[in-house]
Write a protein that holds these residues in place. Sequence first.
Motif, PDB file in Angstrom:
ATOM      1  N   PRO A 233       0.682  -1.076  -0.059  1.00 44.52           N
ATOM      2  CA  PRO A 233      -0.249   0.021   0.219  1.00 44.52           C
ATOM      3  C   PRO A 233       0.839   1.330   0.085  1.00 44.52           C
ATOM      4  CG  PRO A 233      -0.917  -1.458   1.379  1.00 44.52           C
ATOM      5  CD  PRO A 233       0.407  -2.166   1.144  1.00 44.52           C
ATOM      6  N   VAL A 234       2.005   1.239   0.654  1.00 44.63           N
ATOM      7  CA  VAL A 234       2.866   2.421   0.673  1.00 44.63           C
ATOM      8  C   VAL A 234       3.623   2.237  -0.639  1.00 44.63           C
ATOM      9  CG1 VAL A 234       4.891   3.651   1.716  1.00 44.63           C
ATOM     10  CG2 VAL A 234       3.173   2.178   3.125  1.00 44.63           C
ATOM     11  N   GLY A 235       3.355   3.453  -1.409  1.00 39.23           N
ATOM     12  CA  GLY A 235       4.143   3.567  -2.635  1.00 39.23           C
ATOM     13  C   GLY A 235       3.275   2.898  -3.971  1.00 39.23           C
ATOM     14  N   LYS A 236       2.070   2.007  -3.551  1.00 33.08           N
ATOM     15  CA  LYS A 236       1.167   1.379  -4.483  1.00 33.08           C
ATOM     16  C   LYS A 236       2.145   0.719  -5.315  1.00 33.08           C
ATOM     17  CE  LYS A 236      -2.256   4.100  -2.702  1.00 33.08           C
ATOM     18  NZ  LYS A 236      -1.586   4.674  -1.729  1.00 33.08           N
ATOM     19  N   VAL A 237       2.974  -0.219  -4.749  1.00 36.04           N
ATOM     20  CA  VAL A 237       3.694  -1.236  -5.455  1.00 36.04           C
ATOM     21  C   VAL A 237       3.293  -2.578  -5.682  1.00 36.04           C
ATOM     22  CG1 VAL A 237       6.125  -1.986  -5.567  1.00 36.04           C
ATOM     23  CG2 VAL A 237       5.706   0.462  -4.936  1.00 36.04           C
ATOM     24  N   TYR A 238       3.337  -3.266  -6.934  1.00 35.84           N
ATOM     25  CA  TYR A 238       3.000  -4.418  -6.981  1.00 35.84           C
ATOM     26  C   TYR A 238       4.265  -5.182  -7.331  1.00 35.84           C
ATOM     27  CZ  TYR A 238      -1.847  -2.889  -7.851  1.00 35.84           C
ATOM     28  OH  TYR A 238      -3.029  -2.084  -7.598  1.00 35.84           O
ATOM     29  N   ILE A 239       4.349  -6.376  -6.578  1.00 39.48           N
ATOM     30  CA  ILE A 239       5.625  -7.351  -6.889  1.00 39.48           C
ATOM     31  C   ILE A 239       5.198  -8.671  -7.569  1.00 39.48           C
ATOM     32  CG2 ILE A 239       7.346  -8.588  -5.706  1.00 39.48           C
ATOM     33  CD1 ILE A 239       7.425  -6.619  -3.483  1.00 39.48           C
ATOM     34  N   GLU A 240       5.847  -9.168  -8.478  1.00 37.58           N
ATOM     35  CA  GLU A 240       5.603 -10.458  -9.182  1.00 37.58           C
ATOM     36  C   GLU A 240       6.785 -11.178  -9.134  1.00 37.58           C
ATOM     37  OE1 GLU A 240       3.179 -11.884 -10.590  1.00 37.58           O
ATOM     38  OE2 GLU A 240       1.427 -10.358 -10.442  1.00 37.58           O
ATOM     39  N   PHE A 241       6.788 -12.470  -8.788  1.00 45.11           N
ATOM     40  CA  PHE A 241       7.586 -13.312  -8.996  1.00 45.11           C
ATOM     41  C   PHE A 241       7.550 -14.327 -10.166  1.00 45.11           C
ATOM     42  CE2 PHE A 241       9.292 -17.925  -8.174  1.00 45.11           C
ATOM     43  CZ  PHE A 241      10.631 -17.660  -8.399  1.00 45.11           C
ATOM     44  N   TRP A 242       8.475 -14.275 -11.117  1.00 42.81           N
ATOM     45  CA  TRP A 242       8.222 -14.978 -12.249  1.00 42.81           C
ATOM     46  C   TRP A 242       9.016 -16.230 -12.081  1.00 42.81           C
ATOM     47  CZ3 TRP A 242       4.385 -12.913 -14.084  1.00 42.81           C
ATOM     48  CH2 TRP A 242       4.174 -11.255 -14.077  1.00 42.81           C
ATOM     49  N   GLY A 243       8.124 -17.393 -11.705  1.00 42.58           N
ATOM     50  CA  GLY A 243       8.904 -18.785 -11.904  1.00 42.58           C
ATOM     51  C   GLY A 243       8.549 -19.529 -13.053  1.00 42.58           C
ATOM     52  N   LEU A 244       8.841 -20.791 -13.036  1.00 42.14           N
ATOM     53  CA  LEU A 244       8.176 -21.548 -14.111  1.00 42.14           C
ATOM     54  C   LEU A 244       8.537 -21.106 -15.536  1.00 42.14           C
ATOM     55  CD1 LEU A 244       4.851 -22.622 -12.826  1.00 42.14           C
ATOM     56  CD2 LEU A 244       7.017 -23.843 -12.602  1.00 42.14           C
ATOM     57  N   GLU A 245       9.753 -20.467 -15.687  1.00 41.55           N
ATOM     58  CA  GLU A 245       9.921 -19.974 -16.962  1.00 41.55           C
ATOM     59  C   GLU A 245      10.028 -20.690 -18.217  1.00 41.55           C
ATOM     60  OE1 GLU A 245      10.015 -16.922 -17.669  1.00 41.55           O
ATOM     61  OE2 GLU A 245      10.658 -15.612 -15.835  1.00 41.55           O
ATOM     62  N   ASN A 246      10.010 -22.207 -18.065  1.00 42.97           N
ATOM     63  CA  ASN A 246      10.167 -22.943 -19.097  1.00 42.97           C
ATOM     64  C   ASN A 246       8.780 -23.630 -19.402  1.00 42.97           C
ATOM     65  OD1 ASN A 246      12.897 -23.088 -19.010  1.00 42.97           O
ATOM     66  ND2 ASN A 246      13.065 -24.674 -17.466  1.00 42.97           N
ATOM     67  N   ASP A 247       7.769 -23.339 -18.634  1.00 46.28           N
ATOM     68  CA  ASP A 247       6.243 -23.742 -19.089  1.00 46.28           C
ATOM     69  C   ASP A 247       5.920 -22.583 -20.019  1.00 46.28           C
ATOM     70  OD1 ASP A 247       3.461 -23.475 -19.009  1.00 46.28           O
ATOM     71  OD2 ASP A 247       3.641 -25.150 -17.403  1.00 46.28           O
ATOM     72  N   GLU A 248       5.274 -22.902 -21.067  1.00 52.95           N
ATOM     73  CA  GLU A 248       4.953 -22.116 -22.264  1.00 52.95           C
ATOM     74  C   GLU A 248       3.683 -21.326 -21.790  1.00 52.95           C
ATOM     75  OE1 GLU A 248       6.300 -20.848 -25.239  1.00 52.95           O
ATOM     76  OE2 GLU A 248       8.166 -22.058 -24.314  1.00 52.95           O
ATOM     77  N   LYS A 249       2.596 -21.972 -21.160  1.00 51.56           N
ATOM     78  CA  LYS A 249       1.430 -21.413 -20.744  1.00 51.56           C
ATOM     79  C   LYS A 249       1.481 -20.419 -19.644  1.00 51.56           C
ATOM     80  CE  LYS A 249      -1.802 -25.108 -21.799  1.00 51.56           C
ATOM     81  NZ  LYS A 249      -2.962 -26.082 -21.384  1.00 51.56           N
ATOM     82  N   TYR A 250       2.622 -20.579 -19.045  1.00 52.89           N
ATOM     83  CA  TYR A 250       2.932 -19.658 -18.051  1.00 52.89           C
ATOM     84  C   TYR A 250       3.609 -18.727 -18.365  1.00 52.89           C
ATOM     85  CZ  TYR A 250       5.184 -17.565 -13.598  1.00 52.89           C
ATOM     86  OH  TYR A 250       5.579 -17.084 -12.508  1.00 52.89           O
ATOM     87  N   LYS A 251       4.465 -18.601 -19.505  1.00 50.21           N
ATOM     88  CA  LYS A 251       5.153 -17.325 -20.085  1.00 50.21           C
ATOM     89  C   LYS A 251       4.100 -16.483 -20.812  1.00 50.21           C
ATOM     90  CE  LYS A 251       8.898 -18.257 -22.267  1.00 50.21           C
ATOM     91  NZ  LYS A 251      10.241 -18.904 -23.278  1.00 50.21           N
ATOM     92  N   GLU A 252       3.238 -17.251 -21.380  1.00 44.37           N
ATOM     93  CA  GLU A 252       2.132 -16.463 -22.085  1.00 44.37           C
ATOM     94  C   GLU A 252       1.025 -15.624 -20.926  1.00 44.37           C
ATOM     95  OE1 GLU A 252      -0.558 -19.125 -24.139  1.00 44.37           O
ATOM     96  OE2 GLU A 252       1.018 -19.823 -25.639  1.00 44.37           O
ATOM     97  N   ARG A 253       1.042 -16.221 -19.679  1.00 45.04           N
ATOM     98  CA  ARG A 253       0.380 -15.647 -18.605  1.00 45.04           C
ATOM     99  C   ARG A 253       1.122 -14.564 -18.236  1.00 45.04           C
ATOM    100  NH1 ARG A 253       1.088 -17.010 -13.421  1.00 45.04           N
ATOM    101  NH2 ARG A 253      -0.409 -16.121 -11.875  1.00 45.04           N
ATOM    102  N   LYS A 254       2.485 -14.698 -18.084  1.00 42.68           N
ATOM    103  CA  LYS A 254       3.159 -13.653 -17.628  1.00 42.68           C
ATOM    104  C   LYS A 254       3.175 -12.443 -18.617  1.00 42.68           C
ATOM    105  CE  LYS A 254       8.260 -12.547 -17.463  1.00 42.68           C
ATOM    106  NZ  LYS A 254       9.715 -13.080 -17.347  1.00 42.68           N
ATOM    107  N   GLN A 255       3.357 -12.693 -20.122  1.00 48.85           N
ATOM    108  CA  GLN A 255       3.269 -11.598 -20.838  1.00 48.85           C
ATOM    109  C   GLN A 255       1.814 -10.962 -20.595  1.00 48.85           C
ATOM    110  OE1 GLN A 255       5.846 -10.288 -22.301  1.00 48.85           O
ATOM    111  NE2 GLN A 255       6.960 -11.876 -21.250  1.00 48.85           N
TER     112      GLN A 255
END
Length: 295
Positions: A233-255
């Motif tokens: 809430p302070v700074g209105k900042v979102y954090i995303e951890f990108w794992g499963l980089e070898n999974d094609e469906k996950y990579k699509e979801r990431k983009q």
Amino acid sequence: MSKKYLSTTALSKEIQLPAKEVFKLLSESGLVIREEDNWNLTDKGKEKGGIVKSHPKFGAYIAWSVDFKDDSIFKTENLNPKLLTSTALGSHFGISKFRINPILSELGLIQKGVKGWLVTPLGKLMGGEQFEYDKTGIPYVCWNPGILSKKSIINSMKEIQGEASTEEKPENNQSNIGFREKFEAKLRTADGHYVRSRAEMLIDNWLYMSEIVHAFERKLPVEEDVYCDFYLPVGKVYIEFWGLENDEKYKERKQEKIKIYQKYGFNLIELNDDDIKNLDDVLPKKLLKFGIQAY
């Protein structure tokens, strides 16, 4: 008994319209006229019960009989559209006028100015319009009535008040099961959150030990059905951890998620596996870019 009068600003609060809109209506009705930097009362305005009063600090101002608030010029059909003050917005959702602006700020629709409130880019997309009080110059935001039908706003207000969300649950079949349903949150963090991976647990614990208030898997306050990993809430900042980089469906979801963050101009910190190994070095630098000091 002396007759009660309201200043135009007080009148605007009574009828829950921005003062700027009230002066516009009065001007279009021929009750006041703008001369140089001042609003002056016309003869027609005097016939409507308007008078000129004086304040020791602010000087002369126009006041109106208290029953003038029921005049036909303020009827809904004469307004296009009737903007909602934050007080009116809070009243609709059953939220105190003292809480509504902090809630809108937490959702990223407005932000605190030196004085008053400023609309954000997301707030503008949600129908927010910026105004300021004539006498003080203090900024405030009003809202297009369309905000009342925004699913993201309705659900956020319900959650804040501890009510059930109106979101539909996915059907129990493999084709509709998403990431959050596939990987159950079983790992308990130091502050009691349940997360889905060791990396998320390390991030959560790091934030907690750094005394940074955070939410886990908070839905973004937009119409798209997207959840972040962490929200500060302070700074209105979102954090995303990108794992499963070898999974094609996950990579699509990431983009797809990145495009949504970019679309709304959200503050985003992205972390990968290498960053998890060096959180003490990586996170303070990334947070500082958004004005958050970790130590």
